[in-house]
Design an enzyme around this catalytic site. Structure first.
Site, short mmCIF file in Angstrom:
data_model
loop_
_atom_site.label_atom_id
_atom_site.label_comp_id
_atom_site.label_asym_id
_atom_site.label_seq_id
_atom_site.Cartn_x
_atom_site.Cartn_y
_atom_site.Cartn_z
N SER A 1 0.94 -1.04 -0.13
CA SER A 1 -0.12 0.13 -0.27
C SER A 1 1.07 1.33 0.00
CB SER A 1 -1.15 -0.09 1.01
OG SER A 1 -2.47 1.04 0.86
N ASP B 1 -10.19 -4.40 -4.50
CA ASP B 1 -9.60 -3.84 -3.91
C ASP B 1 -9.99 -2.64 -3.59
OD1 ASP B 1 -7.73 -1.68 -2.76
OD2 ASP B 1 -6.02 -2.51 -2.98
N HIS C 1 -8.10 -4.86 0.25
CA HIS C 1 -6.92 -4.97 0.36
C HIS C 1 -6.29 -5.21 0.74
CE1 HIS C 1 -4.18 -1.05 -0.60
NE2 HIS C 1 -3.69 -1.06 1.12
#
Length: 233
Positions: free
Chosen positions: A129, A183, A214
């Site tokens: 991320s 996601d 995610h």
């Protein structure tokens, strides 16, 4: 597995606190792994015993803690973050000063590994991320060749600045993208656009997806490091 809690900072340098794990004494390979927003270096610490194969050389895993800063999208709440998130459209209104500051932190961590005997061609830069965004941004700008770059559930930030700042040292470095197709935080299309942007400039990029949101999964972690380990060897 030998676990090392204390860091060994460069004299006079601001080096981030990190969790470190050595799989055997005297490692000459390293993996520098950057966590996501609101997490810390402990977040991916448990992957090490699941990941390392018996025939791999000694490796030092470094899991740094991002600085604590207010995050606009979370109401200004202070948390560990590699840069501020200014809105839900993460590719727009980016926190350029914060991103560049985190790139500098990564450079200091890489320099420390060089001082400890790990050649940069044996260092994998990885992240999830926000951490993956910094891994990409730092990796394509780095002035010495790395073993590989792993970018999970992420994208390449500062797209309008990056073209002029790419360094040829890592043009042939393998870059491995992994992303969840569901996601909702970093849409897979955004990650894929970054992948295609790099591929169009000659980078050897792999793109892989998993049926997940995610997050990461065990199969993804195993696949990305086997790929980088043998392509970089």
């Amino acid at each position: 597995v030998c676990r090392i809690i204390a860091a060994f900072p460069l004299a006079g340098a601001d080096v981030l606190d990190s969790i470190e794990i050595e799989t055997a004494p005297n490692p000459r390979w390293a993996v520098l792994w950057l966590h996501g927003l609101g997490a810390d270096g402990h977040d991916f610490e448990p992957i090490v015993p699941q990941l390392v194969a018996p025939d791999w050389p000694p490796i030092r895993f470094i899991f740094p803690h991002a600085p604590v800063r207010p995050v606009t999208v979370n109401g200004g709440m202070r948390m560990r973050a590699w840069y501020d998130i200014l809105g839900l459209e993460i590719a727009n209104r980016q926190d350029e000063p914060g991103i560049r500051d985190s790139i500098r932190h990564v450079e200091r961590l890489i320099d420390r590994e060089s001082m400890r005997g790990v050649d940069e061609s044996r260092l994998v830069l990885a992240g999830f991320s926000q951490g993956g965004a910094i891994a990409l941004a730092a990796g394509v700008r780095h002035r010495r060749t790395l073993a590989g770059i792993v970018a999970l559930s992420t994208y390449l930030p500062l797209g309008d600045r990056t073209e002029a700042e790419l360094h040829p040292a890592n043009r042939a470095t393998p870059i491995w993208f992994g992303h969840g197709v569901a996601d909702p935080v970093v849409p897979s299309r955004l990650g894929q656009m970054s992948c295609e942007w790099l591929r169009a400039r000659g980078y050897p990029v792999q793109w892989h997806t998993w049926p997940m949101p995610h997050s990461v999964c065990a199969e993804e972690i195993a696949a990305c490091f086997w790929a980088v380990r043998y392509e970089a060897a």
